[in-house]
Design a protein around this motif. Structure first.
Motif, PDB file in Angstrom:
ATOM      1  N   ASP A  22      56.293  16.158  15.007  1.00 27.78           N
ATOM      2  CA  ASP A  22      58.058  15.889  14.974  1.00 27.78           C
ATOM      3  C   ASP A  22      58.654  15.741  13.668  1.00 27.78           C
ATOM      4  O   ASP A  22      59.626  15.853  13.118  1.00 27.78           O
ATOM      5  CB  ASP A  22      57.821  14.641  15.892  1.00 27.78           C
ATOM      6  CG  ASP A  22      57.932  15.445  17.377  1.00 27.78           C
ATOM      7  OD1 ASP A  22      57.955  16.390  17.466  1.00 27.78           O
ATOM      8  OD2 ASP A  22      58.493  14.271  17.996  1.00 27.78           O
ATOM      9  N   ASN A  23      57.799  15.471  12.792  1.00 27.77           N
ATOM     10  CA  ASN A  23      57.959  15.333  10.995  1.00 27.77           C
ATOM     11  C   ASN A  23      57.619  16.364  10.876  1.00 27.77           C
ATOM     12  O   ASN A  23      58.482  16.503   9.522  1.00 27.77           O
ATOM     13  CB  ASN A  23      56.759  14.548  10.642  1.00 27.77           C
ATOM     14  CG  ASN A  23      56.954  12.745  11.357  1.00 27.77           C
ATOM     15  OD1 ASN A  23      55.577  12.804  11.461  1.00 27.77           O
ATOM     16  ND2 ASN A  23      57.718  12.119  11.423  1.00 27.77           N
ATOM     17  N   PHE A  24      58.257  17.076  10.897  1.00 26.64           N
ATOM     18  CA  PHE A  24      58.502  19.123  10.147  1.00 26.64           C
ATOM     19  C   PHE A  24      58.953  19.587  11.161  1.00 26.64           C
ATOM     20  O   PHE A  24      59.235  19.550  12.642  1.00 26.64           O
ATOM     21  CB  PHE A  24      56.954  19.518  10.069  1.00 26.64           C
ATOM     22  CG  PHE A  24      55.558  18.616   9.315  1.00 26.64           C
ATOM     23  CD1 PHE A  24      56.010  18.498   8.130  1.00 26.64           C
ATOM     24  CD2 PHE A  24      54.151  17.966   9.910  1.00 26.64           C
ATOM     25  CE1 PHE A  24      54.799  17.724   7.334  1.00 26.64           C
ATOM     26  CE2 PHE A  24      53.684  17.539   8.801  1.00 26.64           C
ATOM     27  CZ  PHE A  24      53.676  17.421   7.734  1.00 26.64           C
ATOM     28  N   ARG A  25      59.813  20.443  10.412  1.00 27.59           N
ATOM     29  CA  ARG A  25      60.938  21.496  11.161  1.00 27.59           C
ATOM     30  C   ARG A  25      60.869  22.547  10.887  1.00 27.59           C
ATOM     31  O   ARG A  25      60.466  22.978   8.524  1.00 27.59           O
ATOM     32  CB  ARG A  25      62.353  21.033  10.584  1.00 27.59           C
ATOM     33  CG  ARG A  25      62.545  21.722  10.917  1.00 27.59           C
ATOM     34  CD  ARG A  25      64.440  21.595  11.467  1.00 27.59           C
ATOM     35  NE  ARG A  25      65.116  21.482  10.235  1.00 27.59           N
ATOM     36  CZ  ARG A  25      65.149  20.228   9.512  1.00 27.59           C
ATOM     37  NH1 ARG A  25      65.521  18.898  10.199  1.00 27.59           N
ATOM     38  NH2 ARG A  25      65.968  20.412   8.524  1.00 27.59           N
ATOM     39  N   THR A  26      60.711  24.303  10.841  1.00 25.09           N
ATOM     40  CA  THR A  26      60.310  25.542  10.130  1.00 25.09           C
ATOM     41  C   THR A  26      61.883  25.599  10.008  1.00 25.09           C
ATOM     42  O   THR A  26      62.522  25.839  11.106  1.00 25.09           O
ATOM     43  CB  THR A  26      59.445  26.020  10.926  1.00 25.09           C
ATOM     44  OG1 THR A  26      57.840  25.353  11.033  1.00 25.09           O
ATOM     45  CG2 THR A  26      58.908  27.299  10.265  1.00 25.09           C
ATOM     46  N   GLU A  27      62.291  26.620   8.662  1.00 25.17           N
ATOM     47  CA  GLU A  27      63.159  26.548   8.806  1.00 25.17           C
ATOM     48  C   GLU A  27      62.570  28.069   8.142  1.00 25.17           C
ATOM     49  O   GLU A  27      62.010  29.053   6.974  1.00 25.17           O
ATOM     50  CB  GLU A  27      63.995  26.112   8.298  1.00 25.17           C
ATOM     51  CG  GLU A  27      64.019  24.758   8.402  1.00 25.17           C
ATOM     52  CD  GLU A  27      65.461  24.435   7.491  1.00 25.17           C
ATOM     53  OE1 GLU A  27      65.920  22.795   7.673  1.00 25.17           O
ATOM     54  OE2 GLU A  27      65.386  24.281   5.969  1.00 25.17           O
ATOM     55  N   THR A  28      64.018  29.870   8.320  1.00 24.71           N
ATOM     56  CA  THR A  28      64.323  30.306   7.297  1.00 24.71           C
ATOM     57  C   THR A  28      65.255  30.758   6.361  1.00 24.71           C
ATOM     58  O   THR A  28      66.528  30.690   7.027  1.00 24.71           O
ATOM     59  CB  THR A  28      64.161  31.614   8.244  1.00 24.71           C
ATOM     60  OG1 THR A  28      62.800  31.766   9.643  1.00 24.71           O
ATOM     61  CG2 THR A  28      64.232  33.455   8.020  1.00 24.71           C
ATOM     62  N   VAL A  29      65.223  30.516   5.855  1.00 24.03           N
ATOM     63  CA  VAL A  29      66.643  30.505   4.645  1.00 24.03           C
ATOM     64  C   VAL A  29      66.883  31.944   3.730  1.00 24.03           C
ATOM     65  O   VAL A  29      65.393  32.851   3.318  1.00 24.03           O
ATOM     66  CB  VAL A  29      66.331  29.345   3.643  1.00 24.03           C
ATOM     67  CG1 VAL A  29      66.972  28.389   4.815  1.00 24.03           C
ATOM     68  CG2 VAL A  29      65.510  29.377   2.641  1.00 24.03           C
ATOM     69  N   GLU A  30      68.069  32.379   3.585  1.00 29.51           N
ATOM     70  CA  GLU A  30      68.143  33.445   1.843  1.00 29.51           C
ATOM     71  C   GLU A  30      67.947  32.642   1.141  1.00 29.51           C
ATOM     72  O   GLU A  30      68.452  31.760   0.259  1.00 29.51           O
ATOM     73  CB  GLU A  30      69.016  34.192   2.430  1.00 29.51           C
ATOM     74  CG  GLU A  30      69.453  35.062   1.420  1.00 29.51           C
ATOM     75  CD  GLU A  30      70.633  36.101   2.261  1.00 29.51           C
ATOM     76  OE1 GLU A  30      71.766  36.260   1.309  1.00 29.51           O
ATOM     77  OE2 GLU A  30      70.940  36.152   3.661  1.00 29.51           O
ATOM     78  N   LEU A  31      67.275  33.527   0.035  1.00 27.85           N
ATOM     79  CA  LEU A  31      66.616  32.983  -1.301  1.00 27.85           C
ATOM     80  C   LEU A  31      67.971  33.226  -2.644  1.00 27.85           C
ATOM     81  O   LEU A  31      69.076  34.620  -2.391  1.00 27.85           O
ATOM     82  CB  LEU A  31      65.653  33.200  -1.633  1.00 27.85           C
ATOM     83  CG  LEU A  31      63.979  32.496  -1.384  1.00 27.85           C
ATOM     84  CD1 LEU A  31      62.993  33.341  -1.821  1.00 27.85           C
ATOM     85  CD2 LEU A  31      64.493  30.955  -0.910  1.00 27.85           C
ATOM     86  N   PRO A  32      68.422  32.579  -2.966  1.00 32.86           N
ATOM     87  CA  PRO A  32      69.449  33.284  -4.136  1.00 32.86           C
ATOM     88  C   PRO A  32      69.218  34.086  -5.542  1.00 32.86           C
ATOM     89  O   PRO A  32      67.916  34.481  -5.130  1.00 32.86           O
ATOM     90  CB  PRO A  32      69.742  32.132  -4.909  1.00 32.86           C
ATOM     91  CG  PRO A  32      68.156  30.817  -4.903  1.00 32.86           C
ATOM     92  CD  PRO A  32      67.913  31.431  -3.913  1.00 32.86           C
ATOM     93  N   ASP A  33      69.792  35.333  -5.780  1.00 30.79           N
ATOM     94  CA  ASP A  33      69.816  35.836  -6.673  1.00 30.79           C
ATOM     95  C   ASP A  33      69.266  35.678  -7.918  1.00 30.79           C
ATOM     96  O   ASP A  33      69.654  33.954  -8.369  1.00 30.79           O
ATOM     97  CB  ASP A  33      70.866  37.104  -6.664  1.00 30.79           C
ATOM     98  CG  ASP A  33      70.798  37.977  -5.683  1.00 30.79           C
ATOM     99  OD1 ASP A  33      70.669  37.904  -5.083  1.00 30.79           O
ATOM    100  OD2 ASP A  33      72.617  37.983  -6.139  1.00 30.79           O
ATOM    101  N   LEU A  34      68.494  35.854  -8.269  1.00 30.51           N
ATOM    102  CA  LEU A  34      67.384  34.932  -9.581  1.00 30.51           C
ATOM    103  C   LEU A  34      68.391  35.030 -10.983  1.00 30.51           C
ATOM    104  O   LEU A  34      69.513  36.615 -11.493  1.00 30.51           O
ATOM    105  CB  LEU A  34      66.076  36.527 -10.400  1.00 30.51           C
ATOM    106  CG  LEU A  34      65.178  36.422  -9.395  1.00 30.51           C
ATOM    107  CD1 LEU A  34      63.985  37.603  -9.902  1.00 30.51           C
ATOM    108  CD2 LEU A  34      64.572  35.115  -8.848  1.00 30.51           C
ATOM    109  N   ALA A  35      68.476  34.291 -11.744  1.00 32.52           N
ATOM    110  CA  ALA A  35      68.876  33.968 -13.577  1.00 32.52           C
ATOM    111  C   ALA A  35      67.896  34.918 -14.155  1.00 32.52           C
ATOM    112  O   ALA A  35      67.121  34.324 -13.879  1.00 32.52           O
ATOM    113  CB  ALA A  35      68.993  32.757 -12.533  1.00 32.52           C
ATOM    114  N   ASP A  36      68.800  34.450 -15.611  1.00 34.34           N
ATOM    115  CA  ASP A  36      67.853  34.370 -16.295  1.00 34.34           C
ATOM    116  C   ASP A  36      66.785  34.192 -16.663  1.00 34.34           C
ATOM    117  O   ASP A  36      67.246  32.891 -16.404  1.00 34.34           O
ATOM    118  CB  ASP A  36      69.124  34.959 -17.423  1.00 34.34           C
ATOM    119  CG  ASP A  36      69.554  36.220 -17.735  1.00 34.34           C
ATOM    120  OD1 ASP A  36      69.179  37.283 -17.223  1.00 34.34           O
ATOM    121  OD2 ASP A  36      70.601  35.830 -18.231  1.00 34.34           O
TER     122      ASP A  36
END
Length: 344
Positions: A22-36
């Motif tokens: 219960d202390n953990f949660r699994t998520e799926t997220v979209e990562l941002p585009d790379l910066a320099d």
């Protein structure tokens, strides 16, 4: 390239005592585009280590706690998928600290290039990584074992303890390991070459330990605390040194223990025996001796003088259950999670 998603495990709530699913949660997220200057990483191996339990708490410690909702921290071996950082082309393997997630965006200056031809990749999280360096720095800078002295280490089959005993032997000391169960003790004694291995689960543990150190204890490398330490203290020699690396037996304790206050007795022992008791975090020695560690550990590993064992769990989704087991000593060797294949 098209948007990349990452599966990640975050801290959902702070535990009180034993952590649970219960202390953990699994998520799926979209990562941002790379910066320099950034790289997109695909996690291959995730390290699981006892310090993570303290990072789940909100109290003051040597490092900031993981905030609720943030990715659980952890060392990682990853492969570069895409790069806008010089010197880090796609396909490069790197050591980083991106935590419990399948993919991550990181600054190129925050990772270190690994050579898979030099040593197996997972060793960067174990014997050639933070645990190995913890053993090296804590033992040699604080313990300072001399030839002929007796070094005792708790959790001796684990990644830190196993290295401590072997490095003590390389420096001419006598090494006595404390481990949980006959299989771990046999490994410590027969494969790692310790002079003795004592099962802390044995009903006569204290007597066995005393018999194994007829000349007393000059260095006690502390990883555990609790009853193990209680058995060690009466056996310490004058001017004994105690590098305090961890207290895994106490990490899930939710309240002060019942019974008499033993601190005055311990402090009296420190005085009477002129003990050196020094807590440490491996990072404080990086600038001073990390180069020496890299040179020595690599050579000892190549020569077969520094052996290691890995306990590999497959799948990021199994990280929480493996973490719980580690806190109770169920792992055998350095615990890593294989998040992805070494070759994409």
């Amino acid at each position: 390239m098209s948007a990349v998603t990452s599966t990640r495990i975050v801290l959902a709530s702070r535990p009180h005592g034993e952590p649970s699913e219960d202390n953990f949660r699994t998520e799926t997220v979209e990562l941002p585009d790379l910066a320099d200057g950034q790289v997109l990483l695909r996690t291959v191996y995730l390290s699981l280590d006892p310090y993570m339990r303290n990072r789940m708490n909100a109290g003051e410690s040597y490092a900031d706690p993981v905030e609720v909702g943030d990715v659980m921290v952890g060392g990682t071996v990853s492969q570069v998928v895409d790069s806008r950082a010089p010197g880090l082309p796609a396909g490069t393997y790197v050591l980083g600290y991106t935590g419990w997630q399948s993919h991550a965006v990181a600054d190129g200056t925050a990772v270190r290039v690994l050579d898979p031809d030099r040593a197996p990749l997972a060793t960067a999280l174990g014997v050639l990584g933070m645990p190995g360096f913890t053993a090296y720095a804590g033992l040699l800078k604080i313990g300072q074992p001399k030839a002929g002295e007796t070094v005792v280490v708790a959790a001796a089959s684990g990644p830190v303890g196993s290295a401590v005993g072997q490095i003590a032997k390389i420096h001419g000391a006598r090494a006595v390991g404390i481990a949980g169960g006959p299989d771990k003790c046999a490994y410590v004694r027969d494969q790692l070459g310790f002079d003795a291995a004592i099962d802390h689960r044995a009903p006569d543990f204290a007597d066995r330990l005393k018999a194994a150190v007829p000349d007393g204890i000059d260095v006690y490398f502390e990883n555990v605390g609790g009853p193990v330490t209680a058995a060690v203290l009466p056996l310490l020699n004058l001017h004994a040194r105690i590098p305090v690396c961890g207290m895994v037996s106490q990490y899930n304790v939710a309240s002060d223990p019942e019974g008499p206050d033993r601190l005055p007795g311990f402090m009296s022992l420190v005085l009477v025996k002129s003990l050196t008791v020094r807590g440490f975090i491996q990072s404080e020695f990086v600038r001073e001796v990390y180069g020496d560690f890299e040179r020595d550990a690599s050579q000892w590993l190549a020569e077969g003088r520094l052996k290691h064992r890995e306990d590999v769990v497959d799948g990021l989704e199994n990280a929480p259950s493996a973490f719980f087991g580690m806190l109770h000593g169920k792992n055998f060797g350095k615990l890593v999670v294989r998040v992805g294949s070494e070759q994409d």
